[in-house]
Design a protein around this motif. Structure first.
Motif, short mmCIF file in Angstrom:
data_model
loop_
_atom_site.label_atom_id
_atom_site.label_comp_id
_atom_site.label_asym_id
_atom_site.label_seq_id
_atom_site.Cartn_x
_atom_site.Cartn_y
_atom_site.Cartn_z
N ASN A 73 0.82 -1.21 0.00
CA ASN A 73 0.00 0.00 0.00
C ASN A 73 0.86 1.26 0.00
O ASN A 73 0.46 2.28 -0.57
CB ASN A 73 -0.93 0.00 1.21
N VAL A 74 2.02 1.20 0.64
CA VAL A 74 2.95 2.34 0.60
C VAL A 74 3.43 2.56 -0.84
O VAL A 74 3.55 3.71 -1.30
CB VAL A 74 4.13 2.10 1.55
N VAL A 75 3.67 1.48 -1.58
CA VAL A 75 4.07 1.60 -2.98
C VAL A 75 2.96 2.26 -3.80
O VAL A 75 3.22 3.16 -4.61
CB VAL A 75 4.43 0.22 -3.57
N LEU A 76 1.71 1.85 -3.57
CA LEU A 76 0.59 2.48 -4.27
C LEU A 76 0.47 3.96 -3.90
O LEU A 76 0.19 4.80 -4.76
CB LEU A 76 -0.71 1.76 -3.92
N GLY A 77 0.69 4.27 -2.63
CA GLY A 77 0.65 5.67 -2.21
C GLY A 77 1.74 6.49 -2.88
O GLY A 77 1.50 7.64 -3.28
N PHE A 78 2.93 5.91 -3.04
CA PHE A 78 4.01 6.61 -3.72
C PHE A 78 3.65 6.85 -5.19
O PHE A 78 3.94 7.92 -5.74
CB PHE A 78 5.30 5.80 -3.61
N GLN A 79 3.01 5.86 -5.84
CA GLN A 79 2.60 6.05 -7.23
C GLN A 79 1.56 7.16 -7.36
O GLN A 79 1.59 7.92 -8.32
CB GLN A 79 2.05 4.74 -7.78
N MET A 80 0.65 7.23 -6.40
CA MET A 80 -0.35 8.29 -6.47
C MET A 80 0.30 9.67 -6.34
O MET A 80 -0.08 10.62 -7.02
CB MET A 80 -1.39 8.10 -5.35
N TRP A 81 1.30 9.77 -5.48
CA TRP A 81 2.04 11.03 -5.37
C TRP A 81 2.82 11.32 -6.65
O TRP A 81 2.88 12.46 -7.12
CB TRP A 81 2.99 10.95 -4.18
N LEU A 82 3.41 10.27 -7.24
CA LEU A 82 4.25 10.45 -8.42
C LEU A 82 3.43 10.86 -9.64
O LEU A 82 3.86 11.71 -10.43
CB LEU A 82 5.01 9.15 -8.70
N TYR A 83 2.25 10.26 -9.80
CA TYR A 83 1.44 10.51 -11.00
C TYR A 83 0.28 11.47 -10.72
O TYR A 83 -0.64 11.56 -11.53
CB TYR A 83 0.88 9.19 -11.54
N TRP A 84 0.30 12.15 -9.61
CA TRP A 84 -0.84 13.00 -9.23
C TRP A 84 -1.06 14.11 -10.26
O TRP A 84 -0.15 14.84 -10.63
CB TRP A 84 -0.60 13.61 -7.86
N GLY A 85 -2.30 14.22 -10.75
CA GLY A 85 -2.66 15.27 -11.69
C GLY A 85 -2.19 15.06 -13.10
O GLY A 85 -2.36 15.94 -13.94
N LYS A 86 -1.62 13.90 -13.41
CA LYS A 86 -1.09 13.70 -14.75
C LYS A 86 -2.18 13.68 -15.81
O LYS A 86 -2.04 14.23 -16.88
CB LYS A 86 -0.31 12.38 -14.81
N ASP A 87 -3.30 13.05 -15.49
CA ASP A 87 -4.40 13.00 -16.45
C ASP A 87 -4.92 14.39 -16.77
O ASP A 87 -5.12 14.74 -17.92
CB ASP A 87 -5.53 12.13 -15.92
N GLU A 88 -5.14 15.18 -15.72
CA GLU A 88 -5.64 16.53 -15.93
C GLU A 88 -4.66 17.37 -16.73
O GLU A 88 -5.04 18.13 -17.61
CB GLU A 88 -5.92 17.21 -14.59
N LYS A 89 -3.37 17.21 -16.48
CA LYS A 89 -2.36 17.97 -17.20
C LYS A 89 -2.36 17.61 -18.67
O LYS A 89 -2.29 18.46 -19.55
CB LYS A 89 -0.98 17.70 -16.60
N ASP A 90 -2.48 16.31 -18.97
CA ASP A 90 -2.49 15.88 -20.36
C ASP A 90 -3.71 16.43 -21.09
O ASP A 90 -3.64 16.83 -22.24
CB ASP A 90 -2.48 14.35 -20.44
N GLU A 91 -4.88 16.43 -20.41
CA GLU A 91 -6.07 16.92 -21.06
C GLU A 91 -5.99 18.42 -21.32
O GLU A 91 -6.47 18.90 -22.34
CB GLU A 91 -7.30 16.62 -20.18
N LEU A 92 -5.35 19.18 -20.43
CA LEU A 92 -5.23 20.61 -20.65
C LEU A 92 -4.27 20.93 -21.79
O LEU A 92 -4.44 21.91 -22.50
CB LEU A 92 -4.75 21.29 -19.36
N GLU A 93 -3.26 20.08 -21.96
CA GLU A 93 -2.27 20.36 -22.98
C GLU A 93 -2.75 19.96 -24.37
O GLU A 93 -2.22 20.40 -25.36
CB GLU A 93 -0.97 19.61 -22.66
N MET A 94 -3.78 19.11 -24.45
CA MET A 94 -4.22 18.64 -25.74
C MET A 94 -5.07 19.69 -26.43
O MET A 94 -5.97 20.28 -25.84
CB MET A 94 -5.04 17.34 -25.59
N GLY A 95 -4.79 19.93 -27.68
CA GLY A 95 -5.57 20.87 -28.46
C GLY A 95 -6.80 20.21 -29.01
O GLY A 95 -7.10 19.05 -28.75
N PRO A 96 -7.57 20.93 -29.84
CA PRO A 96 -8.82 20.38 -30.36
C PRO A 96 -8.63 19.21 -31.29
O PRO A 96 -9.54 18.44 -31.50
CB PRO A 96 -9.45 21.58 -31.08
#
Length: 300
Positions: free
Chosen positions: A232-255
């Motif tokens: 579970n600590v490993v999963l928590g570290f991944q959440m910290w590492l990848y936090w907000g990545k989806d939202e960042k990718d969606e903002l950077e994508m153009g039409p």
């Protein structure tokens, strides 16, 4: 102060005695004897245990609501949830058959129920290939049948077999987290994975190590919680590492699916210009180009 604690209402006294026992209630609550280290540790263990049970009853609810609201189980591993559910169910059966206090394993019962619901949602929203051609009702019926088939042995098998199952929860805990960890790493994202659930599981495992040592003393159960804590600590570290990545990718994508950065440095490809050459006349000479000059007859 003891005049107040020794005259608490009967329902508070009965509740305290039912939790920590008459001796520890008299020592800690009524006499306020905080030098009684054994009763202090036991009372703390009981308090943590009850808190974990209450927390376990709602631990996976945010994850469940996240999947339902998004109508998607993207990022959740069905294999991980099935193995984790099986581990929770075995631990619940093992503790119940050994007559352990409910405060030492109660959350496993609630987590089993919540995991069954989440697994069913994963099958509903993201069915595996073997179930993709079946209707939602057929998938629900099949999932229920599989859950019952796993539950029956935990009730009817002898205790010696259940003890072997409990030992098997160690590799089950390992393999239940590895698919989720691997999926997060490959996608570089945690998808719909709930941060609340992961953090709660880390805290729950830490508290369970303490309560197990104080009230049960079973090394198999303690080893399972220790392994679950690490994963579970490993999963928590991944959440910290990848936090907000989806939202960042969606903002950077153009039409049209090209990021702003890429469009800034994008150079349009050279365009081809086709030159049409008129065919030659039958005599081999090119046809005379029509003159654009207008002629007029001179009138004297």
């Amino acid at each position: 102060m003891t005049a107040i604690t020794q005259n608490l209402p009967w329902f508070i006294k009965d509740l305290g005695v039912s939790i920590v026992g008459q001796d520890c209630y008299t020592s800690i609550v009524e006499n306020l004897d905080f030098t009684d280290h054994e009763c202090l540790k036991y009372s703390l263990s009981k308090g943590l245990g009850l808190g974990i049970v209450v927390g376990g009853s709602i631990m996976k609810v945010p994850q469940l609501l996240l999947v339902v609201s998004a109508r998607s189980a993207r990022g959740l591993s069905l294999t991980a949830y099935v193995l984790e559910t099986l581990a929770y169910a075995i631990t619940t059966a093992y503790a119940y058959r050994n007559s352990f206090p409910f405060s030492t394993y109660g959350e496993n019962l609630f987590l089993t129920i919540q995991n069954v619901v989440i697994s069913a949602l994963i099958v509903h929203y993201n069915p595996p290939n073997v179930l993709s051609n079946r209707s939602a009702l057929q998938r629900a019926i099949l999932s229920t049948q599989i859950a019952i088939a796993f539950a029956i042995p935990l009730v009817v098998f002898p205790m010696s077999t259940i003890a072997l199952f409990q030992i098997a929860t160690l590799p089950l805990s390992l393999f239940s987290k590895l698919p989720q960890i691997r999926q997060n790493y490959r996608a570089q994202s945690t998808g719909q994975l709930s941060a609340f659930a992961v953090i709660s599981q880390v805290g729950g495992c830490l508290a369970r190590l303490f309560t197990t040592a104080q009230e049960v003393g079973d090394p198999i159960v303690a080893a399972g919680f220790a392994l679950a804590l690490v994963l579970n600590v490993v999963l928590g570290f991944q959440m910290w590492l990848y936090w907000g990545k989806d939202e960042k990718d969606e903002l950077e994508m153009g039409p049209i699916g090209i990021s702003e950065k890429a469009r800034t440095h994008w150079t349009p490809p050279p365009q081809k210009v086709e030159v049409v050459v008129p065919p030659a006349s039958p005599g081999g000479r090119a046809s005379p180009r029509p003159s654009t000059r207008r002629w007029s007859r001179k009138v004297d």
